[in-house]
Design a protein around this motif. Structure first.
Motif, PDB file in Angstrom:
ATOM      1  N   THR A  70       0.838  -1.198   0.000  1.00 45.69           N
ATOM      2  CA  THR A  70       0.000   0.000   0.000  1.00 45.69           C
ATOM      3  C   THR A  70       0.877   1.253   0.000  1.00 45.69           C
ATOM      4  O   THR A  70       0.511   2.274  -0.574  1.00 45.69           O
ATOM      5  CB  THR A  70      -0.951   0.017   1.215  1.00 45.69           C
ATOM      6  OG1 THR A  70      -0.188  -0.135   2.409  1.00 45.69           O
ATOM      7  CG2 THR A  70      -1.984  -1.091   1.123  1.00 45.69           C
ATOM      8  N   GLY A  71       2.052   1.135   0.599  1.00 50.23           N
ATOM      9  CA  GLY A  71       2.979   2.257   0.613  1.00 50.23           C
ATOM     10  C   GLY A  71       3.383   2.669  -0.796  1.00 50.23           C
ATOM     11  O   GLY A  71       3.393   3.861  -1.134  1.00 50.23           O
TER      12      GLY A  71
ATOM     13  N   ASP B 243      -7.797   2.476 -10.050  1.00 46.77           N
ATOM     14  CA  ASP B 243      -8.184   3.397 -11.124  1.00 46.77           C
ATOM     15  C   ASP B 243      -7.350   3.165 -12.384  1.00 46.77           C
ATOM     16  O   ASP B 243      -7.835   3.310 -13.487  1.00 46.77           O
ATOM     17  CB  ASP B 243      -8.086   4.855 -10.642  1.00 46.77           C
ATOM     18  CG  ASP B 243      -6.714   5.198 -10.053  1.00 46.77           C
ATOM     19  OD1 ASP B 243      -5.921   4.259  -9.811  1.00 46.77           O
ATOM     20  OD2 ASP B 243      -6.453   6.392  -9.847  1.00 46.77           O
ATOM     21  N   ASP B 244      -6.070   2.762 -12.195  1.00 46.91           N
ATOM     22  CA  ASP B 244      -5.199   2.581 -13.364  1.00 46.91           C
ATOM     23  C   ASP B 244      -4.415   1.273 -13.205  1.00 46.91           C
ATOM     24  O   ASP B 244      -3.348   1.244 -12.595  1.00 46.91           O
ATOM     25  CB  ASP B 244      -4.249   3.791 -13.464  1.00 46.91           C
ATOM     26  CG  ASP B 244      -3.210   3.620 -14.569  1.00 46.91           C
ATOM     27  OD1 ASP B 244      -3.307   2.659 -15.367  1.00 46.91           O
ATOM     28  OD2 ASP B 244      -2.288   4.462 -14.631  1.00 46.91           O
ATOM     29  N   ALA B 245      -4.974   0.197 -13.764  1.00 49.93           N
ATOM     30  CA  ALA B 245      -4.400  -1.130 -13.548  1.00 49.93           C
ATOM     31  C   ALA B 245      -2.994  -1.243 -14.148  1.00 49.93           C
ATOM     32  O   ALA B 245      -2.073  -1.762 -13.513  1.00 49.93           O
ATOM     33  CB  ALA B 245      -5.304  -2.197 -14.139  1.00 49.93           C
ATOM     34  N   TYR B 246      -2.798  -0.745 -15.371  1.00 48.69           N
ATOM     35  CA  TYR B 246      -1.499  -0.880 -16.024  1.00 48.69           C
ATOM     36  C   TYR B 246      -0.438  -0.061 -15.305  1.00 48.69           C
ATOM     37  O   TYR B 246       0.708  -0.493 -15.131  1.00 48.69           O
ATOM     38  CB  TYR B 246      -1.594  -0.495 -17.500  1.00 48.69           C
ATOM     39  CG  TYR B 246      -2.399  -1.506 -18.280  1.00 48.69           C
ATOM     40  CD1 TYR B 246      -1.811  -2.697 -18.709  1.00 48.69           C
ATOM     41  CD2 TYR B 246      -3.744  -1.287 -18.562  1.00 48.69           C
ATOM     42  CE1 TYR B 246      -2.549  -3.649 -19.402  1.00 48.69           C
ATOM     43  CE2 TYR B 246      -4.485  -2.231 -19.254  1.00 48.69           C
ATOM     44  CZ  TYR B 246      -3.885  -3.417 -19.672  1.00 48.69           C
ATOM     45  OH  TYR B 246      -4.606  -4.349 -20.345  1.00 48.69           O
ATOM     46  N   GLY B 247      -0.851   1.121 -14.860  1.00 51.79           N
ATOM     47  CA  GLY B 247       0.064   1.973 -14.106  1.00 51.79           C
ATOM     48  C   GLY B 247       0.460   1.306 -12.791  1.00 51.79           C
ATOM     49  O   GLY B 247       1.629   1.322 -12.400  1.00 51.79           O
ATOM     50  N   ALA B 248      -0.522   0.691 -12.132  1.00 48.33           N
ATOM     51  CA  ALA B 248      -0.268   0.053 -10.835  1.00 48.33           C
ATOM     52  C   ALA B 248       0.710  -1.106 -10.985  1.00 48.33           C
ATOM     53  O   ALA B 248       1.637  -1.279 -10.197  1.00 48.33           O
ATOM     54  CB  ALA B 248      -1.575  -0.433 -10.220  1.00 48.33           C
ATOM     55  N   ILE B 249       0.529  -1.920 -12.038  1.00 43.96           N
ATOM     56  CA  ILE B 249       1.428  -3.047 -12.298  1.00 43.96           C
ATOM     57  C   ILE B 249       2.861  -2.552 -12.443  1.00 43.96           C
ATOM     58  O   ILE B 249       3.797  -3.110 -11.882  1.00 43.96           O
ATOM     59  CB  ILE B 249       0.993  -3.786 -13.601  1.00 43.96           C
ATOM     60  CG1 ILE B 249      -0.094  -4.778 -13.299  1.00 43.96           C
ATOM     61  CG2 ILE B 249       2.151  -4.445 -14.283  1.00 43.96           C
ATOM     62  CD1 ILE B 249       0.403  -6.099 -12.771  1.00 43.96           C
TER      63      ILE B 249
ATOM     64  N   GLY C  64       0.220   7.464  -5.981  1.00 41.74           N
ATOM     65  CA  GLY C  64      -1.116   8.015  -6.183  1.00 41.74           C
ATOM     66  C   GLY C  64      -2.086   7.050  -6.849  1.00 41.74           C
ATOM     67  O   GLY C  64      -2.992   7.471  -7.572  1.00 41.74           O
ATOM     68  N   VAL C  65      -1.889   5.743  -6.642  1.00 39.49           N
ATOM     69  CA  VAL C  65      -2.833   4.774  -7.200  1.00 39.49           C
ATOM     70  C   VAL C  65      -4.035   4.680  -6.247  1.00 39.49           C
ATOM     71  O   VAL C  65      -3.866   4.498  -5.043  1.00 39.49           O
ATOM     72  CB  VAL C  65      -2.175   3.380  -7.353  1.00 39.49           C
ATOM     73  CG1 VAL C  65      -3.196   2.361  -7.857  1.00 39.49           C
ATOM     74  CG2 VAL C  65      -0.977   3.454  -8.284  1.00 39.49           C
TER      75      VAL C  65
END
Lengths: 433, 144
Positions: free
Chosen positions: B21-22, B50-56, B28-29
């Protein structure tokens, strides 16, 4: 075309090799008798004099030397030459206890570098090659040994030493290095890093690697070869005998040729100390027959392997030793069963896991526990919990059938097992025995 | 009409979820839903963001092992019997659910959202077609 550094000796007939050995051994025993009181006492205790050693056939009469002897007479007690004739020391990494300090005369360094040059040529090296030596330089023998060998072959030598992985990769790419020398675990790490950077085998200019200083499995070899797009050659040695190059692999990759004009190998039963016949597995013992400053006679390596005198397809006639399973010091005894880390590594790689692992041994309620910690990889990860646990069980079954005892498998997060730039730390033994 | 869920490998020991989570917080995910599956040693965190590809990408950069998994997200009325009503359609077509979790929310308080992982998305979609139970798109998740 097989490439040799000193074909006249590397491909000499067995009779010629034997003649050289007989001559050098008898002279060596005389010198040691005169110059090393510690060994002379050992000989006297066994009732042996230099006159009793007339040929290699008499080798078994000589007393053994072990690491304990080196410790006892540390640092100068085994010197075969006055310090004024010594020009260098090297020292062990101390992975298994107190450091060993070995001494070299100019002649010793010369023959050591010849051995390394033979290894580089056997891996296809010529003066057209660019050889990056990523073994540590300094007290550790890896860097200086291969550096000297590389000079002798005439390769352009890049002395990066170990560490600073991104800089290593920059040199490999910018200077188009064709040969890489380092520990196998560091080669695997370099491969992993290059893969992360999006570099495939075709983007990597390397064609051969000379990897040693730790036990590694055949499976790890295939892995490294695939990732880096190279042929990976094993090299073997000990600081006590000079360093890397005591034996080395040729293109046939069916065992390592021992440089028999400098080192005579024997295989003994580690318990009874009896010499075993060709092909039998046992502890490897070496006699350095022309080293001057640190003349080890019948030095017990604690490495477990076997020898073969069968003719090799590469044309070399020197005896081959099998890849050691591991030092007797690396061997773990868990619930009464002998376990070598290299066996665990074989199972891991066969099951698709990376060679980054750690073995944790502990004793709980008087029973030994074996926990193999493996890093999760993107290839092995799936969102399906059942599938991950099934693979984990599968791996545990594989370990059980290889080792004969139950092992727990823990999947840990990526990069949590420390990468090593030199020798990897594979085993954590928490047992207080 | 499936939605990309981010699945993350976590060791089952203190601080590991916080580490994840950090990373997400720093970059900013924004999470919509979170579910944890665990054994005694490791777990899988499944999240809708909100942004799956960004989060990956940010997770991989922080040395996590993570992958994208297709799930379907069904909007149901937030009332007694709402889920039961939906599951009837799945049972009727003999559809097996690998796992599911739920979240309330959005600005439409009267709705609840059911996240399903099924082998065959098409049969699930067919089972719900014309039943007044809309499936959410990736964009709708992002805009929640």
């Amino acid at each position: 075309m097989e490439h040799y550094y000193q074909p006249e000796i590397e491909c000499a007939s067995r009779e010629e090799i034997r003649a050289i050995q007989n001559e050098r051994l008898t002279a060596q025993v005389k010198r040691v008798w005169e110059n090393v009181p510690y060994y002379r006492k050992k000989m006297e205790a066994k009732g042996v004099t230099p006159e009793d050693i007339r040929s290699v056939d008499d080798l078994h009469k000589l007393p053994f030397l072990s690491k304990a002897d080196l410790r006892e007479v540390y640092p100068y007690g085994l010197l075969g030459k006055p310090l004024s004739e010594c020009v260098r020391i090297q020292s062990t990494s101390g992975t298994t206890g107190k450091r060993v300090v070995a001494f070299y005369t100019r002649h010793d360094i010369d023959l050591w570098e010849d051995c390394c040059a033979r290894a580089i040529c056997a891996a296809g090296g010529t003066n057209e090659d660019v050889c990056q030596v990523s073994y540590g330089y300094g007290l550790f023998t890896g860097g200086p040994g291969l550096n000297g060998g590389s000079h002798k072959v005439g390769c352009l030598t890049i002395p990066t030493s170990s560490g600073n992985t991104d800089r290593q990769i920059m040199f490999i790419l910018d200077l188009q290095a064709t040969i890489l020398c380092c520990t196998p675990s560091y080669a695997a790490y370099l491969g992993e890093r290059m893969k992360e950077m999006g570099l495939g085998p075709d983007d990597i200019p390397l064609k051969a690697g000379i990897f040693g200083a730790e036990a590694w499995s055949e499976e790890m070899r295939h892995d490294i070869e695939k990732t880096l797009g190279i042929k990976a050659y094993d090299i073997y040695g000990l600081t006590e005998l000079s360093g890397p190059g005591v034996s080395f692999e040729c293109s046939a990759q069916e065992g390592m040729h021992v440089n028999e004009d400098h080192f005579i190998p024997e295989i003994i039963d580690p318990e009874t100390e009896e010499v075993l016949p060709e092909g039998a597995e046992g502890e490897l013992v070496f006699t350095a027959i022309d080293k001057e400053a640190f003349p080890m006679l019948r030095y017990r390596t604690r490495d477990i392997c076997s020898l073969t005198y069968e003719k090799c397809s590469c044309g070399r006639t020197h005896v081959r030793m099998r890849k050691p399973k591991g030092r007797t010091d690396d061997m773990l005894i868990i619930r009464g069963v002998n376990v070598f880390p290299s066996q665990i590594e074989t199972v891991l790689i066969n099951h698709g896991y990376a060679a980054n692992y750690q073995i944790v041994v502990d004793r709980v309620n008087n029973t030994d526990t074996l926990d193999v910690q493996v890093e999760m990889t993107p290839e092995m990860f799936t969102d399906n919990m059942g599938e991950i646990t099934a693979r984990q069980k599968d791996l545990m079954a594989g370990l059980q059938s290889m080792l004969g005892i139950r092992a727990k498998v823990s999947l840990v997060a990526p990069k949590t097992i420390a990468r090593s730039e030199g020798k990897a730390i594979r085993v954590i033994d928490k047992r207080k025995i | 009409m499936s939605v990309k869920q981010v699945s993350v490998f976590l060791e089952n020991r203190p601080g590991q979820l916080k580490r994840m989570t950090g990373v997400l917080a720093e970059k900013g995910v924004d999470m919509r839903a979170l579910s944890l599956a665990e054994t005694s040693e490791f777990g899988i965190a499944r999240i809708l963001v909100d942004d799956a590809y960004g989060a990956i990408q940010v997770l991989k950069d922080a040395d996590f092992v993570a992958s994208l998994t297709s799930v379907i997200v069904v909007q149901i009325p937030d009332e007694a019997g709402g889920l039961d009503h939906l599951l009837q359609y799945f049972a009727d077509t003999n559809l097996n659910i690998e796992y599911m979790y739920a979240f309330l929310g959005g600005k439409e308080e009267k709705h609840a959202y059911m996240v399903f992982r099924v082998k065959d998305h098409r049969s699930a979609e067919a089972a719900l077609a014309g039943k007044g139970l809309p499936l959410l798109t990736q964009e709708q998740i992002a805009e929640m």
